[in-house]
Design a protein around this motif. Structure first.
Motif, short mmCIF file in Angstrom:
data_model
loop_
_atom_site.label_atom_id
_atom_site.label_comp_id
_atom_site.label_asym_id
_atom_site.label_seq_id
_atom_site.Cartn_x
_atom_site.Cartn_y
_atom_site.Cartn_z
N ARG A 64 3.80 32.34 1.61
CA ARG A 64 5.17 32.47 2.08
C ARG A 64 5.19 33.09 3.47
O ARG A 64 4.25 33.79 3.86
N GLY A 97 12.03 37.39 5.31
CA GLY A 97 12.77 37.36 4.05
C GLY A 97 11.95 37.73 2.83
O GLY A 97 12.46 37.65 1.71
N THR A 98 10.68 38.12 3.01
CA THR A 98 9.83 38.50 1.88
C THR A 98 9.74 40.02 1.79
O THR A 98 9.36 40.68 2.76
N ASP A 99 10.10 40.56 0.65
CA ASP A 99 10.13 42.01 0.45
C ASP A 99 8.85 42.45 -0.24
O ASP A 99 8.75 42.39 -1.47
N ALA A 143 8.33 44.02 -4.34
CA ALA A 143 7.73 42.92 -5.11
C ALA A 143 7.10 43.46 -6.39
O ALA A 143 6.15 44.23 -6.35
N GLY A 169 6.45 39.02 -7.75
CA GLY A 169 7.83 38.59 -7.55
C GLY A 169 8.17 38.25 -6.11
O GLY A 169 7.92 39.03 -5.20
N GLY A 170 8.74 37.08 -5.91
CA GLY A 170 9.14 36.64 -4.59
C GLY A 170 8.01 36.15 -3.71
O GLY A 170 8.24 35.74 -2.57
N ILE A 171 6.78 36.20 -4.23
CA ILE A 171 5.62 35.80 -3.42
C ILE A 171 4.85 34.65 -4.04
O ILE A 171 4.53 33.68 -3.37
N THR A 188 2.28 33.00 -7.66
CA THR A 188 1.46 33.13 -8.84
C THR A 188 0.05 32.67 -8.51
O THR A 188 -0.15 31.71 -7.76
#
Length: 261
Positions: free
Chosen positions: A170, A174-176, A180, A249-251, A253
């Motif tokens: 990603r 916008g990636t936290d 995460a 999360g948000g990144i 798997t």
């Protein structure tokens, strides 16, 4: 008894890969001998490069305060990532290639620009990141029963072994990374939980420490390098046959199998 040299300690660690884990190296390294431990690591890094292994990045370790306190230090450590340490996302690692492996979920960063400054800030790291990936590090120790001090793990290339990185990355935008959440499953059961905030307060803090430390040593991080920023949660021992999956999360798997190919 003659104190072993750094070269002799480096050879002892290299031999352990094939012959089995060795006792803690307190006969040659004080438990918090930072300079000596990195000298041993550097000897083996040069040896492996001469054997044709290619460096593709670095890992930060000891990024949890509790682990630092356990080993009596107040700083993280680092190790080298070689190309042949990477296992494909969804791939298989033969247990015969490890000694006493454990797994931990991490956030990996791939750089799109060099980081040459010995005072690199988290903001500078963020600006240099090309992509963010969910990752799993397979840590291993050439020290018997994981009875490591700080110097042992540093000399032993940060107790590193292999890593898996999600194919899909990603953008930093916008990636936290801080918030995460992480779930690591082994054979479909929850084995470890954590979050980005567990990594020195923020994964970018760990990456900035790594970039600054390496720049000060004259080994700055370069565009294309992979950075493993540190464990998001507790590490868990592996046994043959395990299937490991980490969800960040948000990144993304990432997964691998620990069994015969």
């Amino acid at each position: 008894m003659t104190r072993p040299t750094h070269e002799q300690l480096a050879l002892r660690l290299r031999d352990a890969y094939a012959q089995g884990a060795v006792a803690p190296m307190r006969d040659g390294l004080d438990p918090v001998d930072v300079a000596g431990a990195y000298a041993v690591q550097a000897i083996n890094t040069r040896f492996w490069q001469a054997q044709g292994r290619r460096i593709v990045g670095r890992k930060a370790g000891l990024t949890a305060r509790a682990v630092q306190q356990q080993l009596g230090v107040d700083q993280p450590d680092f190790g080298v990532l070689f190309e042949d340490m990477q296992i494909a996302d969804g791939g298989t690692l033969d247990p015969a290639r490890s000694l006493q492996p454990k797994v931990e979920a991490e956030i990996a960063l791939v750089l799109g620009a060099d980081l040459p400054d010995a005072d690199t800030t988290p903001q500078a790291v963020a600006a240099a990141v090309r992509s963010v990936h969910a990752a799993i590090e397979i840590v291993d120790s050439r020290i018997a029963d994981w009875k490591i001090g700080f110097a042992d793990t540093v000399a032993d290339n940060g107790s590193s072994a292999f890593f898996v990185m999600a194919e899909e990355g990603r953008s930093m935008a916008g990636t936290d990374l801080y918030a995460a959440g992480m779930v690591m499953e082994i054979d479909g059961r929850i084995a470890s939980l954590g979050a980005g905030a567990a990594v020195l307060g923020h994964p970018l803090n760990a990456a900035a420490w790594l970039a600054s430390t390496l720049a000060a040593r004259g080994e700055p991080l370069k565009a294309g390098d992979i950075l493993l920023t540190g464990a998001l949660g507790p590490m868990v021992a592996l046994v043959p046959g395990n299937h490991v999956r980490a969800i960040v999360g948000g990144i993304g798997t990432v997964s691998f199998n620990f069994g015969k190919v």
